[in-house]
Design an enzyme around this catalytic site. Structure first.
Site, mmCIF file in Angstrom:
data_model
loop_
_atom_site.group_PDB
_atom_site.id
_atom_site.type_symbol
_atom_site.label_atom_id
_atom_site.label_comp_id
_atom_site.label_asym_id
_atom_site.label_seq_id
_atom_site.Cartn_x
_atom_site.Cartn_y
_atom_site.Cartn_z
ATOM 1 N N LYS A 1 0.903 -1.140 -0.106
ATOM 2 C CA LYS A 1 0.058 -0.086 -0.063
ATOM 3 C C LYS A 1 0.852 1.103 0.027
ATOM 4 C CE LYS A 1 -2.375 0.526 3.904
ATOM 5 N NZ LYS A 1 -1.963 1.646 4.297
ATOM 6 N N ARG B 1 -8.769 2.643 10.042
ATOM 7 C CA ARG B 1 -8.281 1.278 10.415
ATOM 8 C C ARG B 1 -9.574 0.454 11.280
ATOM 9 N NH1 ARG B 1 -2.629 1.226 10.275
ATOM 10 N NH2 ARG B 1 -1.731 3.347 10.154
ATOM 11 N N ARG C 1 13.643 -11.801 7.035
ATOM 12 C CA ARG C 1 14.949 -10.885 7.407
ATOM 13 C C ARG C 1 15.463 -11.725 8.564
ATOM 14 N NH1 ARG C 1 11.959 -5.756 7.616
ATOM 15 N NH2 ARG C 1 10.682 -6.391 9.206
ATOM 16 N N ARG D 1 15.373 -12.655 14.282
ATOM 17 C CA ARG D 1 14.943 -11.940 15.773
ATOM 18 C C ARG D 1 13.376 -12.355 15.904
ATOM 19 N NH1 ARG D 1 16.687 -6.630 13.604
ATOM 20 N NH2 ARG D 1 19.114 -6.464 14.358
ATOM 21 N N ARG E 1 0.648 -11.257 14.910
ATOM 22 C CA ARG E 1 0.488 -9.984 14.894
ATOM 23 C C ARG E 1 -0.407 -9.813 13.654
ATOM 24 N NH1 ARG E 1 5.970 -7.951 14.889
ATOM 25 N NH2 ARG E 1 5.967 -7.987 12.745
#
Ligand SMILES: [Zn+2]
Length: 221
Positions: free
Chosen positions: A14, A89, A128, A161, A172
């Site tokens: 987005k 949101r 990552r 991590r 999440r």
């Protein structure tokens, strides 16, 4: 006035599409996060009000956000319309926005979802890795190390991590997608929701988003 809402989960692209759409439609992107920072920095009455909540560690009430948005819409560069990025949101915010716009005789003429399946988002965001010795960053897809699991620069082991692990990202994302679903339902009900396949190349997504807005009858007025 075209009020276009750009929607998408984190990682759906987005943020890349907002400026491209702005270029094609000739109307500015309005990101509520930027509005807050500017209002607080400039010490405007609304900024001071918002800051009281932020300093107290509370969420800024939707009504303050909506008033900030309305002030922004009143500026000359927004005369032909705006692209909203980062707001609404929640379903409640979508409703508050509709009511505020209605007072000015305006509507959200298109809400465009850049759609990417949840598992693809997890894949994009969980690539990552960093090295143990110095935290040198790598990405499985965009910048992989020459030897899997080993830092190119110092030879130390690469690890993920907690925040970058698929299970953390999946949890999440589930929360964020729940709120997004409410927003989608709101715009589905008001018949302005358009969905674009976010898995296409960036320029194709941009074409599809622009076509979705231009094809929305309410945006032509
Ligand atoms: Zn390293």
């Amino acid at each position: 006035m075209k009020v276009v809402v750009l929607l998408g989960a984190p990682g759906a692209g987005k943020g890349t599409q907002a400026p491209l759409l702005s270029g094609r439609l000739g109307i500015p992107v309005v990101a509520t996060g930027d509005l807050f920072r500017a209002a607080v920095r400039d010490g405007t009455p609304l900024g001071l009000e918002a800051r009281r909540f932020m300093d107290a560690g509370q969420l800024v009430p939707d009504q303050i956000t909506v008033r900030l948005l309305l002030d922004r819409l009143a500026r000359p560069d927004a005369e032909a319309g705006v692209i909203l990025d980062g707001f609404p949101r929640t379903g409640m915010q979508a409703k508050a926005l509709d009511e505020a716009l209605a007072d000015r005789g305006a509507v959200v003429c298109a809400a465009v979802l850049v759609d990417v399946a949840a598992e693809e988002l997890v894949r994009r965001m969980s690539g990552r890795w960093v090295c143990r010795a110095a935290g040198h960053p790598y990405h499985e897809v965009s910048s992989p190390p020459r030897v899997e699991g080993t830092c190119d620069l110092d030879g130390s082991e690469l690890y993920q991590r907690t925040d970058d692990r698929p299970e953390t990202i999946r949890a999440r994302l589930a929360q964020q997608l729940g709120a997004l679903d409410d927003v989608l339902e709101h715009y589905r009900t008001s018949r302005v929701l358009r969905t674009v396949d976010g898995l296409q190349p960036i320029q194709d997504v941009a074409d599809a988003v622009a076509a979705a807005v231009n094809g929305a009858g309410a945006c032509a007025d």
